[in-house]
Write a protein that holds these residues in place. Sequence first.
Motif, mmCIF file in Angstrom:
data_model
loop_
_atom_site.group_PDB
_atom_site.id
_atom_site.type_symbol
_atom_site.label_atom_id
_atom_site.label_comp_id
_atom_site.label_asym_id
_atom_site.label_seq_id
_atom_site.Cartn_x
_atom_site.Cartn_y
_atom_site.Cartn_z
ATOM 1 N N MET A 120 -8.095 35.528 18.737
ATOM 2 C CA MET A 120 -9.364 35.382 18.057
ATOM 3 C C MET A 120 -9.332 36.041 16.675
ATOM 4 N N LYS A 121 -8.595 37.161 16.567
ATOM 5 C CA LYS A 121 -8.515 37.839 15.282
ATOM 6 C C LYS A 121 -7.765 36.988 14.258
ATOM 7 N N SER A 122 -6.749 36.268 14.709
ATOM 8 C CA SER A 122 -5.985 35.446 13.771
ATOM 9 C C SER A 122 -6.826 34.287 13.245
ATOM 10 N N ILE A 123 -7.701 33.750 14.057
ATOM 11 C CA ILE A 123 -8.574 32.662 13.607
ATOM 12 C C ILE A 123 -9.536 33.187 12.547
ATOM 13 N N SER A 124 -10.092 34.369 12.759
ATOM 14 C CA SER A 124 -11.016 34.915 11.773
ATOM 15 C C SER A 124 -10.284 35.262 10.471
ATOM 16 N N LYS A 125 -9.031 35.689 10.553
ATOM 17 C CA LYS A 125 -8.249 35.958 9.348
ATOM 18 C C LYS A 125 -7.984 34.670 8.588
ATOM 19 N N ILE A 126 -7.644 33.614 9.316
ATOM 20 C CA ILE A 126 -7.385 32.318 8.679
ATOM 21 C C ILE A 126 -8.649 31.800 8.012
ATOM 22 N N VAL A 127 -9.766 31.903 8.699
ATOM 23 C CA VAL A 127 -11.039 31.450 8.130
ATOM 24 C C VAL A 127 -11.371 32.291 6.889
ATOM 25 N N GLY A 128 -11.125 33.590 6.965
ATOM 26 C CA GLY A 128 -11.384 34.459 5.812
ATOM 27 C C GLY A 128 -10.521 34.103 4.618
ATOM 28 N N VAL A 129 -9.257 33.827 4.857
ATOM 29 C CA VAL A 129 -8.355 33.453 3.765
ATOM 30 C C VAL A 129 -8.766 32.111 3.160
ATOM 31 N N VAL A 130 -9.093 31.159 4.015
ATOM 32 C CA VAL A 130 -9.532 29.842 3.523
ATOM 33 C C VAL A 130 -10.809 29.994 2.708
ATOM 34 N N PHE A 131 -11.731 30.791 3.186
ATOM 35 C CA PHE A 131 -12.987 31.021 2.459
ATOM 36 C C PHE A 131 -12.709 31.657 1.100
ATOM 37 N N VAL A 167 -9.956 31.520 -0.685
ATOM 38 C CA VAL A 167 -9.301 30.528 -1.552
ATOM 39 C C VAL A 167 -10.334 29.557 -2.120
ATOM 40 N N LEU A 168 -11.260 29.118 -1.305
ATOM 41 C CA LEU A 168 -12.290 28.192 -1.783
ATOM 42 C C LEU A 168 -13.206 28.847 -2.809
ATOM 43 N N VAL A 169 -13.548 30.096 -2.584
ATOM 44 C CA VAL A 169 -14.433 30.791 -3.517
ATOM 45 C C VAL A 169 -13.746 30.973 -4.867
ATOM 46 N N PHE A 170 -12.487 31.416 -4.863
ATOM 47 C CA PHE A 170 -11.808 31.693 -6.120
ATOM 48 C C PHE A 170 -11.303 30.430 -6.809
ATOM 49 N N SER A 171 -11.089 29.368 -6.080
ATOM 50 C CA SER A 171 -10.611 28.143 -6.718
ATOM 51 C C SER A 171 -11.746 27.348 -7.343
ATOM 52 N N SER A 172 -12.982 27.669 -7.000
ATOM 53 C CA SER A 172 -14.106 26.928 -7.557
ATOM 54 C C SER A 172 -14.476 27.409 -8.951
#
Length: 60
Positions: A1-12, A14-19
């Motif tokens: 479960m922790k790895s899923i939240s880390k992946i979601v955090g990284v994706v989030f 990346v989306l915030v900084f790429s916009s």
Amino acid sequence: MKSISKIVGVVFAVLVFSSCSVHRNAGKSATAPGQVKKITGAKSAKAYAPGQQKKKGNKH
């Protein structure tokens, strides 16, 4: 479960900084042609006017 939240955090993150985007005003100068003439010491401001920039051959 922790790895899923880390992946979601990284994706989030990346989306915030790429916009972020940077807008440039090509051909627009912050100073008027007469002011640039004063700074450079030229005798005429014609070379610094927006309509005369094509004649220089500078492509930014």
